[in-house]
Design an enzyme around this catalytic site. Structure first.
Site, short mmCIF file in Angstrom:
data_model
loop_
_atom_site.label_atom_id
_atom_site.label_comp_id
_atom_site.label_asym_id
_atom_site.label_seq_id
_atom_site.Cartn_x
_atom_site.Cartn_y
_atom_site.Cartn_z
N ASN A 10 0.87 -1.18 0.00
CA ASN A 10 0.00 0.00 0.00
C ASN A 10 0.90 1.23 0.00
OD1 ASN A 10 -1.81 2.04 0.48
ND2 ASN A 10 -2.37 1.37 2.56
N LYS A 12 0.07 4.24 -0.40
CA LYS A 12 -0.62 5.43 0.12
C LYS A 12 -0.37 6.63 -0.83
CE LYS A 12 -0.32 3.40 4.66
NZ LYS A 12 -0.31 3.55 6.11
N HIS A 91 -9.74 1.19 4.49
CA HIS A 91 -8.50 1.41 5.25
C HIS A 91 -8.77 2.40 6.37
CE1 HIS A 91 -4.45 2.68 6.27
NE2 HIS A 91 -4.03 1.58 5.70
N GLU A 93 -7.20 4.83 7.42
CA GLU A 93 -6.95 6.24 7.05
C GLU A 93 -8.15 6.81 6.28
OE1 GLU A 93 -3.07 5.67 5.31
OE2 GLU A 93 -2.27 5.26 7.30
N GLU A 161 -5.73 -4.70 10.50
CA GLU A 161 -4.74 -3.65 10.72
C GLU A 161 -5.09 -2.89 11.99
OE1 GLU A 161 -2.65 -2.58 6.76
OE2 GLU A 161 -4.36 -1.27 7.04
N SER A 207 3.06 -1.78 10.40
CA SER A 207 4.50 -1.77 10.67
C SER A 207 5.17 -3.11 10.39
CB SER A 207 4.78 -1.31 12.11
OG SER A 207 4.31 0.01 12.31
P1 PGA Z 1 2.53 0.53 7.59
O1 PGA Z 1 1.08 0.71 6.92
O2 PGA Z 1 3.10 -0.76 7.09
O3 PGA Z 1 3.30 1.73 7.14
O4 PGA Z 1 2.30 0.50 9.08
C1 PGA Z 1 0.23 -0.39 6.74
C2 PGA Z 1 -1.06 0.06 6.12
O5 PGA Z 1 -1.54 1.14 6.49
O6 PGA Z 1 -1.63 -0.62 5.25
#
Ligand code: PGA
Length: 246
Positions: A10, A12, A91, A93, A161, A207
């Site tokens: 992802n 983003k 997601h 976000e 997540e 992460s």
């Molecule tokens: P990250 O993001 O690996 O940077 O924690 C994961 C995600 O939001 O899909």
């Protein structure tokens, strides 16, 4: 026997045309034949450019309508037309930044299926919900509310997540991951029957990096990872793919 694992990157809101092409080329050089399925989800502006390359490409969101007066939005049909085969939906976000509810996410998942895209549906609790002992209740509500009827293993993936682990460097422990993934598996079996419920992949996200990928990939009912930050660096992405072998 478990499911073949999936590495879903992802990106983003990261990526311009030239460096994105270079990242994909480097990743292909490092992993010409990845030991797991791969999906790269770049910003929508890069989908047409990267589709047709070495890795399947997905979107990060879509509108529920096929077209219409929705300034700035992109439909599932448009993602498919640009070459995407899948889309991340719900997601955290999007849920936070754009107020997406479970109902909105469910409409988007139905739109993805209408357009022939696979949907990766994200669920996960906030830190406050975990501290209050509400993790499983939250995940159960999100699963029930965000996934419309008609899900099948080929078109549905669930990503767990925990919100407090995304982009923070904090990762859920193997025990914490196992508890939720086993719970999600049970919910999928109840909803879609044992065979289909077992075949829907459940990804962990939050992460994931080369240093913790093996520990995470070997947790019960972890069928791969949804990787944000580490998916932007070809070397890290390649190492996490290697951890997803077997
Ligand atoms: P990250 O993001 O690996 O940077 O924690 C994961 C995600 O939001 O899909």
């Amino acid at each position: 026997m478990g499911n073949r694992k999936l590495f879903a990157g992802n990106w983003k809101m990261h990526g311009l045309a030239a460096p994105a092409q270079a990242t994909i080329a480097e990743l292909e050089a490092l992993q010409p034949e990845p030991p797991c399925d791969v999906l790269i989800c770049p910003p929508a502006t890069l989908i047409r450019q990267l589709a047709g390359g070495p890795f399947p490409i997905g979107g990060q969101d879509c509108h529920w309508d096929a077209s219409g007066a929705h300034t700035g939005d992109i439909s599932a049909e448009m993602l498919a037309d640009a070459g995407a085969v899948a889309v991340i939906l719900g997601h955290s976000e999007r849920r936070q930044d754009h107020g997406e509810t479970d109902d909105v996410v469910a409409r988007k998942v139905a739109a993805a299926w209408r357009a022939g895209l696979a949907a990766i549906v994200c669920v996960g609790e906030t830190e406050a919900e975990r501290d209050a002992g509400r993790t499983l209740a939250r995940v159960q509500a999100q699963l029930a509310g965000s996934i419309p009827d008609g899900g099948a293993p080929a078109t549905l993936t669930v990503a767990y997540e925990p919100v407090w682990a995304i982009g923070t460097g904090r990762t859920a422990s193997p025990d914490e991951i196992a508890e939720v993934h086993d719970f999600v598996r049970g919910a999928l079996r109840d909803r879609f029957g044992p065979e289909a419920g077992d075949a829907v992949r459940i990804l962990y996200g939050g992460s994931v990096k080369p240093g913790n990928a093996v520990d995470i990939m070997t947790v019960s009912n972890v069928d791969g990872a949804l990787v944000g930050g580490a998916s932007l660096a070809a070397r890290d992405a390649a190492a996490i793919m290697s951890a997803a072998a077997g």
